[in-house]
Write an enzyme that holds these catalytic residues in place. Sequence first.
Site, PDB file in Angstrom:
ATOM      1  N   GLY A  67      15.345 -53.904  22.291  1.00  0.00           N
ATOM      2  CA  GLY A  67      14.820 -55.233  22.524  1.00  0.00           C
ATOM      3  C   GLY A  67      14.941 -55.620  23.984  1.00  0.00           C
ATOM      4  O   GLY A  67      15.671 -54.996  24.760  1.00  0.00           O
ATOM      5  N   CYS A  68      14.232 -56.671  24.365  1.00  0.00           N
ATOM      6  CA  CYS A  68      14.215 -57.083  25.775  1.00  0.00           C
ATOM      7  C   CYS A  68      15.562 -57.649  26.218  1.00  0.00           C
ATOM      8  O   CYS A  68      16.120 -57.212  27.236  1.00  0.00           O
ATOM      9  CB  CYS A  68      13.087 -58.082  26.008  1.00  0.00           C
ATOM     10  SG  CYS A  68      13.055 -59.471  24.851  1.00  0.00           S
ATOM     11  N   TYR A  69      16.100 -58.590  25.456  1.00  0.00           N
ATOM     12  CA  TYR A  69      17.412 -59.126  25.815  1.00  0.00           C
ATOM     13  C   TYR A  69      18.495 -58.041  25.800  1.00  0.00           C
ATOM     14  O   TYR A  69      19.304 -57.966  26.734  1.00  0.00           O
ATOM     15  CB  TYR A  69      17.807 -60.259  24.869  1.00  0.00           C
ATOM     16  CG  TYR A  69      17.103 -61.569  25.092  1.00  0.00           C
ATOM     17  CD1 TYR A  69      17.086 -62.182  26.344  1.00  0.00           C
ATOM     18  CD2 TYR A  69      16.483 -62.232  24.038  1.00  0.00           C
ATOM     19  CE1 TYR A  69      16.456 -63.405  26.536  1.00  0.00           C
ATOM     20  CE2 TYR A  69      15.853 -63.456  24.219  1.00  0.00           C
ATOM     21  CZ  TYR A  69      15.841 -64.042  25.466  1.00  0.00           C
ATOM     22  OH  TYR A  69      15.224 -65.258  25.656  1.00  0.00           O
ATOM     23  N   THR A  90      18.233 -54.881  26.380  1.00  0.00           N
ATOM     24  CA  THR A  90      18.082 -54.018  27.555  1.00  0.00           C
ATOM     25  C   THR A  90      18.760 -54.640  28.770  1.00  0.00           C
ATOM     26  O   THR A  90      19.542 -53.985  29.475  1.00  0.00           O
ATOM     27  CB  THR A  90      16.594 -53.772  27.852  1.00  0.00           C
ATOM     28  OG1 THR A  90      16.010 -53.035  26.765  1.00  0.00           O
ATOM     29  CG2 THR A  90      16.412 -52.973  29.142  1.00  0.00           C
ATOM     30  N   SER A  91      18.484 -55.911  29.019  1.00  0.00           N
ATOM     31  CA  SER A  91      19.063 -56.560  30.201  1.00  0.00           C
ATOM     32  C   SER A  91      20.574 -56.689  30.082  1.00  0.00           C
ATOM     33  O   SER A  91      21.301 -56.510  31.069  1.00  0.00           O
ATOM     34  CB  SER A  91      18.424 -57.937  30.421  1.00  0.00           C
ATOM     35  OG  SER A  91      18.807 -58.852  29.418  1.00  0.00           O
TER      36      SER A  91
END
Length: 347
Positions: A150-152, A154-155
């Site tokens: 997911g995007c969150y 990953t960060s």
Amino acid sequence: MAVKVSIIGATGYTGAELVRILSRHPQAELVALTTQSYAGKKFWEVYPHLYGYNQLTCEEMNLPEIMESSDIVFVALPHGHAMPAAREAARRGRKLIDLGADFRLKDFRTYEQWYRVEHTARELLAGAVYGLPEVNRREIREAWLVANPGCYPTSAILALAPLLKNRLIDTSSIIIDSKSGVSGAGRGLALGSHFSEVNENFKAYNVAVHRHTPEIEQELGRIAGEDVAVTFTPHLLPVTRGILSTVYAKLAAPAGEEEIREVYLDYYRGEPFVRVLPAGMLPQIKWVAGTNHCDIGLTVDRRTGRVVVLSAIDNLVKGASGQAVQNMNIICGLPEDTGLAGPGLYP
């Protein structure tokens, strides 16, 4: 020989970003783009910015035909919809990269608890590889089923991995404060993403109950070698692209900023897409827009004994489609930056 690629769910934002990236990928040939809403239309009629780059006609999904014609299949659908495609890929010996959440969580009970959907392909979970190259590159290389992060997560994971791997922080003290652009909500109509609701506004949402929480905890726990619980709060920014995460954690022992930065530089040495920024330089979402980069900056608050790490990604690229293509490159034995290299647009 070009890798034959199909995209299931090509007309959402992540699907369209896949088409954009793969249309200029020198080793990829797009052979099929499926959609529920635009079958029979040229893809460029749906996304005019790709006029002249892609001439494929959108089609309804026919899993046997897609698997037969493809080397790798991307699924860019919401959670709950990738399981039939994964089963078909398993039957036909094809490789599949799922950009949704269906194969990220190893415990189906956790998935069903957080996503409120029955997992109908539980037998495939053990063989799915979490597709974060900076952590799982070796496993991705041999995988047939990749769960794109997911995007969150990953960060957050890229911000924390060096600290956890080197046991530099108290794992019970982690706070993740993330801000995302509106494209992370997808292309579907919803009141919360209307212009007049988002413009000149800034808000937190799904505080303490966001579905990416167990994914973050699972993968951080694997890196740390112990259970990890985090406080995760996402926010919605009035911008289109980008995620900026600010991560706070208590240092296990006193350490200076340069000492911590050296740990990050060593951990990410040779990584094509992670940029550890020099002292005094903190990441901004504008610097990574349109790129597969993750920029990381940090500081140490000596007064409180906390380390503060900031990471910035483009939620549609490193947070989704770019990372998926990076995973494809690894699976196919291509240089990881094939079709992904280069800076973004500025300003």
